[in-house]
Each structure stands twice: as C-alpha cells, then as structure tokens.
Design a protein around this motif. Structure first.
Motif, PDB file in Angstrom:
ATOM      1  N   GLU A 224       0.839  -1.199   0.000  1.00 26.17           N
ATOM      2  CA  GLU A 224       0.000   0.000   0.000  1.00 26.17           C
ATOM      3  C   GLU A 224       0.874   1.250   0.000  1.00 26.17           C
ATOM      4  OE1 GLU A 224      -3.340   0.278  -0.135  1.00 26.17           O
ATOM      5  OE2 GLU A 224      -3.597  -1.893  -0.284  1.00 26.17           O
ATOM      6  N   LEU A 225       1.915   1.253   0.828  1.00 23.04           N
ATOM      7  CA  LEU A 225       2.800   2.413   0.907  1.00 23.04           C
ATOM      8  C   LEU A 225       3.499   2.650  -0.427  1.00 23.04           C
ATOM      9  CD1 LEU A 225       4.260   4.627   2.498  1.00 23.04           C
ATOM     10  CD2 LEU A 225       5.898   2.890   3.257  1.00 23.04           C
ATOM     11  N   ALA A 226       3.909   1.575  -1.085  1.00 22.01           N
ATOM     12  CA  ALA A 226       4.635   1.713  -2.353  1.00 22.01           C
ATOM     13  C   ALA A 226       3.734   2.150  -3.494  1.00 22.01           C
ATOM     14  CB  ALA A 226       5.318   0.386  -2.698  1.00 22.01           C
ATOM     15  N   ASN A 227       2.480   1.677  -3.482  1.00 17.90           N
ATOM     16  CA  ASN A 227       1.613   1.879  -4.646  1.00 17.90           C
ATOM     17  C   ASN A 227       0.400   2.771  -4.397  1.00 17.90           C
ATOM     18  OD1 ASN A 227       3.146  -0.026  -6.293  1.00 17.90           O
ATOM     19  ND2 ASN A 227       2.262  -1.622  -4.998  1.00 17.90           N
ATOM     20  N   ARG A 228      -0.126   2.762  -3.165  1.00 14.66           N
ATOM     21  CA  ARG A 228      -1.356   3.520  -2.881  1.00 14.66           C
ATOM     22  C   ARG A 228      -1.260   4.184  -1.505  1.00 14.66           C
ATOM     23  NH1 ARG A 228      -2.242  -1.207  -5.160  1.00 14.66           N
ATOM     24  NH2 ARG A 228      -2.273  -2.231  -3.119  1.00 14.66           N
ATOM     25  N   PRO A 229      -0.303   5.071  -1.301  1.00 14.18           N
ATOM     26  CA  PRO A 229      -0.108   5.656   0.027  1.00 14.18           C
ATOM     27  C   PRO A 229      -1.332   6.384   0.567  1.00 14.18           C
ATOM     28  CG  PRO A 229       1.146   6.855  -1.659  1.00 14.18           C
ATOM     29  CD  PRO A 229       0.663   5.606  -2.294  1.00 14.18           C
ATOM     30  N   ALA A 230      -2.162   6.908  -0.312  1.00 14.71           N
ATOM     31  CA  ALA A 230      -3.364   7.617   0.146  1.00 14.71           C
ATOM     32  C   ALA A 230      -4.344   6.686   0.850  1.00 14.71           C
ATOM     33  CB  ALA A 230      -4.058   8.305  -1.031  1.00 14.71           C
ATOM     34  N   ASP A 231      -4.225   5.363   0.586  1.00 16.93           N
ATOM     35  CA  ASP A 231      -5.151   4.393   1.174  1.00 16.93           C
ATOM     36  C   ASP A 231      -4.657   3.817   2.503  1.00 16.93           C
ATOM     37  OD1 ASP A 231      -6.777   4.730  -1.007  1.00 16.93           O
ATOM     38  OD2 ASP A 231      -6.088   2.940  -2.056  1.00 16.93           O
ATOM     39  N   LEU A 318      -3.665   5.031  18.273  1.00 15.90           N
ATOM     40  CA  LEU A 318      -3.299   6.402  17.943  1.00 15.90           C
ATOM     41  C   LEU A 318      -1.863   6.461  17.427  1.00 15.90           C
ATOM     42  CD1 LEU A 318      -4.882   8.421  20.906  1.00 15.90           C
ATOM     43  CD2 LEU A 318      -5.740   8.169  18.556  1.00 15.90           C
ATOM     44  N   THR A 319      -1.000   5.629  17.996  1.00 14.61           N
ATOM     45  CA  THR A 319       0.402   5.579  17.555  1.00 14.61           C
ATOM     46  C   THR A 319       0.497   5.133  16.107  1.00 14.61           C
ATOM     47  OG1 THR A 319       1.221   5.137  19.791  1.00 14.61           O
ATOM     48  CG2 THR A 319       2.633   4.477  17.956  1.00 14.61           C
ATOM     49  N   VAL A 320      -0.261   4.083  15.756  1.00 17.78           N
ATOM     50  CA  VAL A 320      -0.219   3.581  14.376  1.00 17.78           C
ATOM     51  C   VAL A 320      -0.828   4.611  13.419  1.00 17.78           C
ATOM     52  CG1 VAL A 320      -1.098   1.795  12.826  1.00 17.78           C
ATOM     53  CG2 VAL A 320      -0.230   1.167  15.077  1.00 17.78           C
ATOM     54  N   GLU A 321      -1.905   5.254  13.821  1.00 14.53           N
ATOM     55  CA  GLU A 321      -2.523   6.268  12.951  1.00 14.53           C
ATOM     56  C   GLU A 321      -1.558   7.425  12.698  1.00 14.53           C
ATOM     57  OE1 GLU A 321      -6.105   7.246  15.003  1.00 14.53           O
ATOM     58  OE2 GLU A 321      -7.174   5.458  14.315  1.00 14.53           O
ATOM     59  N   ARG A 322      -0.844   7.823  13.728  1.00 13.85           N
ATOM     60  CA  ARG A 322       0.159   8.883  13.547  1.00 13.85           C
ATOM     61  C   ARG A 322       1.274   8.413  12.627  1.00 13.85           C
ATOM     62  NH1 ARG A 322       3.758  11.877  18.313  1.00 13.85           N
ATOM     63  NH2 ARG A 322       5.321  12.775  16.902  1.00 13.85           N
ATOM     64  N   LEU A 323       1.678   7.157  12.768  1.00 14.36           N
ATOM     65  CA  LEU A 323       2.724   6.612  11.905  1.00 14.36           C
ATOM     66  C   LEU A 323       2.281   6.639  10.441  1.00 14.36           C
ATOM     67  CD1 LEU A 323       5.376   5.128  11.339  1.00 14.36           C
ATOM     68  CD2 LEU A 323       4.210   2.995  11.884  1.00 14.36           C
ATOM     69  N   MET A 324       1.037   6.256  10.173  1.00 13.17           N
ATOM     70  CA  MET A 324       0.560   6.262   8.787  1.00 13.17           C
ATOM     71  C   MET A 324       0.637   7.668   8.197  1.00 13.17           C
ATOM     72  SD  MET A 324      -0.023   3.145   8.189  1.00 13.17           S
ATOM     73  CE  MET A 324       1.186   2.674   9.448  1.00 13.17           C
ATOM     74  N   PHE A 325       0.306   8.671   9.020  1.00  8.42           N
ATOM     75  CA  PHE A 325       0.406  10.050   8.558  1.00  8.42           C
ATOM     76  C   PHE A 325       1.851  10.410   8.226  1.00  8.42           C
ATOM     77  CE2 PHE A 325       1.067  14.586   9.635  1.00  8.42           C
ATOM     78  CZ  PHE A 325       0.239  15.155   8.673  1.00  8.42           C
ATOM     79  N   ASP A 326       2.783   9.974   9.086  1.00 10.82           N
ATOM     80  CA  ASP A 326       4.200  10.253   8.844  1.00 10.82           C
ATOM     81  C   ASP A 326       4.709   9.543   7.583  1.00 10.82           C
ATOM     82  OD1 ASP A 326       4.346  11.817  11.128  1.00 10.82           O
ATOM     83  OD2 ASP A 326       5.060  10.189  12.401  1.00 10.82           O
ATOM     84  N   LEU A 327       4.232   8.302   7.363  1.00  7.01           N
ATOM     85  CA  LEU A 327       4.651   7.573   6.166  1.00  7.01           C
ATOM     86  C   LEU A 327       4.097   8.215   4.895  1.00  7.01           C
ATOM     87  CD1 LEU A 327       4.280   3.832   7.336  1.00  7.01           C
ATOM     88  CD2 LEU A 327       6.361   5.238   7.249  1.00  7.01           C
ATOM     89  N   GLN A 328       2.861   8.693   4.974  1.00  6.36           N
ATOM     90  CA  GLN A 328       2.265   9.352   3.811  1.00  6.36           C
ATOM     91  C   GLN A 328       3.045  10.594   3.392  1.00  6.36           C
ATOM     92  OE1 GLN A 328      -1.838   9.794   5.254  1.00  6.36           O
ATOM     93  NE2 GLN A 328      -2.516   8.643   3.470  1.00  6.36           N
ATOM     94  N   LYS A 329       3.612  11.284   4.383  1.00  8.16           N
ATOM     95  CA  LYS A 329       4.358  12.512   4.062  1.00  8.16           C
ATOM     96  C   LYS A 329       5.620  12.199   3.266  1.00  8.16           C
ATOM     97  CE  LYS A 329       4.839  14.087   8.216  1.00  8.16           C
ATOM     98  NZ  LYS A 329       5.231  14.971   9.359  1.00  8.16           N
TER      99      LYS A 329
END
Length: 330
Positions: A224-231, A318-329
C-alpha cells in the motif's frame, strides 16, 4: 547453556571475566548485562548464578549434578529470584516484594541472587526502590540486571553495577535453530529471531498461524505504501487493527515493519547486499528502493519512534494512525 565453555564460543571476554571472578571469589554485589538479545543475557546470568550456588567449590564450571544445580535446572532454588515486566513495565510493588523476600535470611544458604529482566522497563518508582537496595545490598546478595537499553537505567544504578557488554547475537544462527524446530521457512524464522526477545516466545509464535498472518499484513502495508499511500488509513482500519489487536501485537507488527525498512535501506545503499531478512520479498524491497535514501531513512525513523511510543504506554491505535500520517508525508 550449561557451561562457560559454551558461553566462550560467542562471548569470550564475558566468559573470562565471570570465570576469573569465580576463581578469585571476588563477586560484585551488582552486575548489568547488556546486549541485543535477551535470551543470551538470561542464559549467562543463570549460568553465573548456578556456579555461585554450586556445592562443588573446587571448580568454576557448575557441576550440574549437585542438589543446588539440579534445583536451578528445575526452577526450584528458593534463593534465586527472577523479576520480569508485569505487562509493559516493572512496577514498584514487584521490587518492594523482592526487597522484602531478600531482607529475609537465605532459606538454603548464605547467598541470594536476583535477576531483573528488561531492567530498563522499571518505572521511576521501581527504580528508586531498587536503588535503595543497591546502596546497602547486604552480605551474600547479588543483583544481575539485564537490558538492551542501559542508557535508560538510572545513572546511580549504572554506577553501582559492573557493566558487561555482550557482543551482538548471531540472529542467523538463532533463525536456523528455530527453522529446525518448527519447519517454518527461513524468512519467517529470521523475522521471529529478530522481533522476539525470548527464543521460547519466538518458537511459540512460529508454531501458531498468527505470526504468519502478521508477516502477510506487514507486506500488504508495504505494498500500500509503495503503490497507494493515500489508502494507508483505510488499510489500517480494515486490516491492521484486526490483526494487531493489543499493545504487544502492535509492537511486533512495528518491529516487522522496521525489519522491512532496514532491508530496503541496505539494498538502496548496496544493490548486491545479500544479508536481508525478507528474502522472499526482494521485488517489493527493490521497488521500495526506488525511493530516495532520505525518504527510506525518514520512514525508518518514524517506525522506530512509534515503537518507543508503544513501549511508553501511548495508545497503540493512535500511535499507528500517527505513523501512517508520517509515512504518507514521505
């Protein structure tokens, strides 16, 4: 591990120091064993304790035959104490109970030994309670603290213990042992060897299907991170939360993600690098390697920060949700 000869094969300096202490009968009241693999630290601590309790005083190696050695092997030696985290931390009440037990005269001899695993997980209150005992340990009492993060111990505790730093464990060898025991594939056993601090826990995880599914979920996350980070947020809500349901599960999941980013960074820096953990996922790793070194490094740092937050009792979701935001950036 039953002998110092076995310990010497991988930790020659540590083995020599401990054997010399036994020969000279110069035993410190406190030791701090540090290293990246706690099972090795614990085995060494138990071996040292067994030698101290052994009733044959004409040799350094424990005889493995006397009453004390047999009781150590069976876990029934009453003057040997072992403390480990109760949940995420070692609590003040645990240390107070230990101190109470140690304040009594040795039940079977003139020595008492206590081992504190993951000592860096002591709460400040627990560490301060232990410090009082460090200052006045009492005759015949020996403390062995085990930690892979000695910098998190109170400076006053570090200064009162003999620090012994173990060489990094051979995770490849540990993974092979796990593979022989469980018949799981090499990638899975290498991952278990890296993310579990105890080999028994790693073996149990490999027997069950949860760890297999955990690896699959992490690889899905990386796709997902490699191909569809928005998801990524949607993936976390629909897939991740169902797989990683509690704090310990989340920690394991984040450790697996850490392994993936470390592999990706190694391949980015050296495309011919062969010592990777996700051996079955090289195409995905190479795809991730298309990102810049700075991006992969930021991702890795973000995951490591998330692991620390989980260990500090921050809400896992909350930690994982914050991580996803950081990865999306990125």
């Amino acid at each position: 591990m039953r002998t110092f000869h076995e310990l010497e094969q991988t930790q020659s300096v540590i083995s020599t120091i401990l054997q010399n202490s036994l020969r000279a009968n110069r035993i410190n009241h406190a030791y701090i064993f540090t290293g990246d693999y706690e099972p090795l630290l614990l085995e060494a601590a138990q071996l040292f304790a067994k030698s101290l309790f052994c009733e044959r005083k004409d040799q350094v190696e424990p005889c493995n035959e006397c009453r004390s050695c047999r009781r150590m092997d069976s876990g029934n030696l009453v003057d040997y104490y072992q403390i480990e985290p109760d949940g995420a931390t070692i609590k003040k009440e645990q240390i107070q109970q230990l101190m109470h037990d140690l304040s009594l005269r040795g039940l079977e001899g003139d020595r008492q030994i206590y081992v504190v695993t993951q000592a860096h997980r002591m709460t400040p209150q627990a560490a301060n309670s232990l410090l009082k005992f460090f200052e006045e340990p009492g005759e015949g009492k020996v403390a062995i603290l085990l930690t892979n993060q000695p910098q998190l111990l109170l400076p006053t505790i570090r200064s009162r213990g003999q620090l012994l730093s173990f060489r990094p464990a051979d995770r490849v060898m540990i993974g092979q042992v796990l593979s022989d025991k469980t018949s799981r594939d090499a990638e899975l056993t290498q991952l278990a060897a890296r993310v579990y601090s105890k080999i028994d826990d790693a073996e149990q995880a490999l027997i069950e299907d949860w760890f297999v599914n955990a690896r699959a979920s992490v690889l899905q996350l990386m796709e997902e991170l490699a191909n569809r980070p928005a998801d990524l947020p949607l993936f976390v809500q629909e897939k991740w939360i169902n797989q990683f349901k509690n704090r310990q599960d989340v920690r394991i999941g984040l450790e697996l993600v850490t392994c993936f980013f470390e592999d990706a960074l190694h391949l980015k820096l050296n495309p011919s690098w062969e010592i990777i953990t996700y051996t079955n996922s090289r195409p995905l790793l190479e795809q991730m390697g298309g990102k810049s070194q700075a991006t992969i490094t930021r991702w890795l740092q973000a995951v490591l920060a998330a692991v620390k937050r989980v260990e500090a009792n921050v809400n896992p979701q909350l930690t994982v949700e914050r991580l996803m935001f950081d990865l999306q950036k990125g």
